[in-house]
Enzyme design. Structure first.
Site, PDB file in Angstrom:
ATOM      1  N   TYR A 127       0.851  -1.190   0.000  1.00  0.00           N
ATOM      2  CA  TYR A 127       0.000   0.000   0.000  1.00  0.00           C
ATOM      3  C   TYR A 127       0.884   1.237   0.000  1.00  0.00           C
ATOM      4  CZ  TYR A 127      -3.471   3.446   1.693  1.00  0.00           C
ATOM      5  OH  TYR A 127      -4.296   4.542   1.831  1.00  0.00           O
TER       6      TYR A 127
ATOM      7  N   ASP B  80       9.371   3.043  -0.788  1.00  0.00           N
ATOM      8  CA  ASP B  80       8.336   3.693   0.023  1.00  0.00           C
ATOM      9  C   ASP B  80       8.636   3.349   1.489  1.00  0.00           C
ATOM     10  OD1 ASP B  80       4.677   3.522   0.228  1.00  0.00           O
ATOM     11  OD2 ASP B  80       6.195   4.519   1.461  1.00  0.00           O
TER      12      ASP B  80
ATOM     13  N   LYS C 274       4.663   9.548   8.329  1.00  0.00           N
ATOM     14  CA  LYS C 274       4.513   9.043   9.703  1.00  0.00           C
ATOM     15  C   LYS C 274       5.546   9.643  10.670  1.00  0.00           C
ATOM     16  CE  LYS C 274       2.385   4.801   7.988  1.00  0.00           C
ATOM     17  NZ  LYS C 274       0.988   4.811   8.472  1.00  0.00           N
TER      18      LYS C 274
HETATM   19  P1  KE4 Z   1      -0.710   8.448   4.482  1.00  0.00           P
HETATM   20  O1  KE4 Z   1      -1.257   9.149   3.246  1.00  0.00           O
HETATM   21  O2  KE4 Z   1      -1.771   7.625   5.199  1.00  0.00           O
HETATM   22  O3  KE4 Z   1       0.043   9.402   5.407  1.00  0.00           O
HETATM   23  O4  KE4 Z   1       0.412   7.409   4.004  1.00  0.00           O
HETATM   24  C1  KE4 Z   1       0.076   6.455   3.037  1.00  0.00           C
HETATM   25  C2  KE4 Z   1       1.048   5.290   3.128  1.00  0.00           C
HETATM   26  C3  KE4 Z   1       2.065   5.212   2.200  1.00  0.00           C
HETATM   27  N1  KE4 Z   1       2.965   4.193   2.237  1.00  0.00           N
HETATM   28  C4  KE4 Z   1       2.893   3.237   3.191  1.00  0.00           C
HETATM   29  C5  KE4 Z   1       3.909   2.137   3.193  1.00  0.00           C
HETATM   30  C6  KE4 Z   1       1.867   3.286   4.172  1.00  0.00           C
HETATM   31  O5  KE4 Z   1       1.799   2.294   5.110  1.00  0.00           O
HETATM   32  C7  KE4 Z   1       0.926   4.321   4.146  1.00  0.00           C
HETATM   33  C8  KE4 Z   1      -0.211   4.408   5.158  1.00  0.00           C
HETATM   34  N2  KE4 Z   1      -0.290   3.354   6.109  1.00  0.00           N
HETATM   35  C9  KE4 Z   1      -1.596   3.074   6.658  1.00  0.00           C
HETATM   36  C10 KE4 Z   1      -1.546   1.870   7.594  1.00  0.00           C
HETATM   37  N3  KE4 Z   1      -0.914   0.747   7.068  1.00  0.00           N
HETATM   38  C11 KE4 Z   1      -2.144   4.273   7.371  1.00  0.00           C
HETATM   39  C12 KE4 Z   1      -3.339   4.002   8.243  1.00  0.00           C
HETATM   40  C13 KE4 Z   1      -4.609   4.466   7.597  1.00  0.00           C
HETATM   41  O6  KE4 Z   1      -4.757   4.308   6.377  1.00  0.00           O
HETATM   42  O7  KE4 Z   1      -5.458   4.964   8.365  1.00  0.00           O
END
Ligand code: KE4
Length: 423
Positions: free
Chosen positions: A143, A238, A266
């Site tokens: 993701y 990523d 994060k």
């Molecule tokens: P954000 O747009 O949520 O800040 O980041 C996206 C993203 C990009 N790359 C990786 C590897 C990520 O894990 C994420 C977001 N992670 C999720 C949980 N696995 C965020 C939690 C959520 O979606 O509420």
């Protein structure tokens, strides 16, 4: 009488889709409603009903120093007194950019954004702009945020062409994304054989954290580097989860593989909305206004978030990552032993301060093997642990996160709760 959380959730569902601002928080996949949090500190959170929870979600990764770290709080509050956002350059964004380059030397130049999604979508646009190629190769189950081209799923047939993974993503966009199973270099080589001249980049979670935790197989990341070099494609790591967590220098520091571009999120904001992408100077100089690849953001580099990020990375530079990895390994290993003693099949994946307990006896090395897990059993485990004061990831396809703030008492409380679970 309903609890305060129940009452809040009823109100929330009336005004917000699913009652949440991000789907996984709704706890649908673990068969219960979410609890609403009033405050958090260290490794714990307190609900609006006064329940105390040992937390192993830690805001999905940002809180590696623990919740409400006093140094980070003080830095953010001091910055806030000078105004929340200027829409003009400020010293803190230069300082944080220089810190990131010092910690991850592959990031010769960086651009701040406000989320991991912004970072990855911008990095892919830059890769396409620099290579003049349209296609992107990603891995099943990884993701990278919610921009259209990433929300695809494997189509039928061996070619693993993509189909839209959600309504709203046009076929024409999905068609530009190629897929391969994680840890499968042969599949990547096959995609390059079939589409090589069109592939702008390979984007990968160098430690996969969105199918549950999966570590790269020996040679996998090195193989991606080689295949990208052989085919003129860019390699994007990523590191939104792994950055500053797999080691201070992220997965690239842990495994010694240098990507062309890196995306971060994060932890970099210490809980404030910060993302960033960066990499080789000749690539980053193509980003507007120094180059033609456009990307912008109103709150990018805002002084409060930058101050929190600077304080966070400064504090992390003083921490013992090896000790946290050992504590996490011991804790997760004991959790797995407790569940096996109850007759449950459990595969444990643990790396650094990340862990996932998969309710399966199959080794989990990619999305397909992650899907062999018994999600109902995980849901039951989640619900019973939360009822006993432990907040685990509300999905078997996510990671557990420890922090430098978790105490022996926190870990022991979680283990005692697991011993009491009836599965
Ligand atoms: P954000 O747009 O949520 O800040 O980041 C996206 C993203 C990009 N790359 C990786 C590897 C990520 O894990 C994420 C977001 N992670 C999720 C949980 N696995 C965020 C939690 C959520 O979606 O509420």
């Amino acid at each position: 009488m309903s609890s305060k959380s129940e009452a809040l959730f009823a109100r929330a569902q009336n005004v917000m889709p699913g009652g949440v601002n991000s789907p996984v928080r709704a706890c649908k996949s673990v068969g219960c409603d979410p609890v609403f949090i009033a405050r958090a500190a260290g490794g714990r959170m307190w609900t609006v009903d006064g329940e105390e929870l040992v937390d192993f979600v830690m805001s999905w990764g940002p809180m590696l120093l623990g919740h409400a770290n006093p140094v980070v709080e003080a830095a953010a509050m001091a910055a806030l007194k000078n105004g929340a956002s200027y829409g003009a350059p400020c010293p803190a964004e230069v300082e944080l950019a220089e810190m990131i380059r010092g910690i991850m030397p592959s990031m010769e130049m960086v651009r701040m954004v406000s989320s991991g999604t912004e970072a990855t979508m911008s990095a892919v646009r830059l890769a396409r702009g620099c290579t003049n190629r349209p296609r992107v190769l990603k891995f099943d189950g990884c993701y990278h945020g919610h921009s259209d081209g990433f929300l695809v799923s494997a189509g039928s047939g061996v070619a693993t062409l993509s189909i839209p993974g959600t309504p709203g993503v046009p076929d024409a966009i999905a068609d530009l994304t190629l897929l391969a199973p994680y840890n499968d270099l042969d599949a990547v080589a096959a995609q390059f054989k079939a589409h090589g001249p069109e592939i702008a980049c390979v984007i990968v979670e160098p430690i996969a954290g969105n199918v549950g935790l999966i570590e790269p197989a020996p040679g996998f990341l090195q193989g991606l580097r080689r295949l990208c070099d052989e085919n003129g494609a860019l390699l994007i790591f990523d590191e939104v989860i792994s950055g500053f967590r797999a080691s201070l220098g992220g997965a690239q520091g842990r495994y010694g593989v240098k990507p062309d571009l890196t995306t971060l999120g994060k932890i970099i904001g210490g809980g404030f909305p910060v993302g960033c992408y960066g990499g080789r100077r000749e690539l980053m100089e193509q980003v507007a206004p120094s180059g033609p690849v456009y990307q912008a953001g109103t709150l990018s580099g805002n002084p409060v978030a930058m101050a929190a990020g600077i304080a966070t990375l400064s504090e992390l530079g003083k921490r013992d990552y090896a000790a946290l990895e050992t504590r996490t390994r011991d804790f997760a290993g004991e959790l797995a032993s407790i569940l096996r003693a109850k007759g449950r099949d459990v595969t444990l994946n643990q790396t650094a301060s990340l862990f996932t307990l998969f309710f399966t006896k199959t080794p989990v090395t990619d999305y397909a093997t992650s899907k062999t897990q018994d999600t109902a059993a995980y849901g039951a485990f989640y619900r019973q642990m939360r009822a006993r004061g432990v907040n685990l990831a509300p999905s078997g396809f996510e990671c557990g996160f420890t922090s430098f703030a978790h105490t022996d008492e926190d870990f022991e409380r979680a283990l005692a709760a697991a011993r009491a679970v009836e599965l």
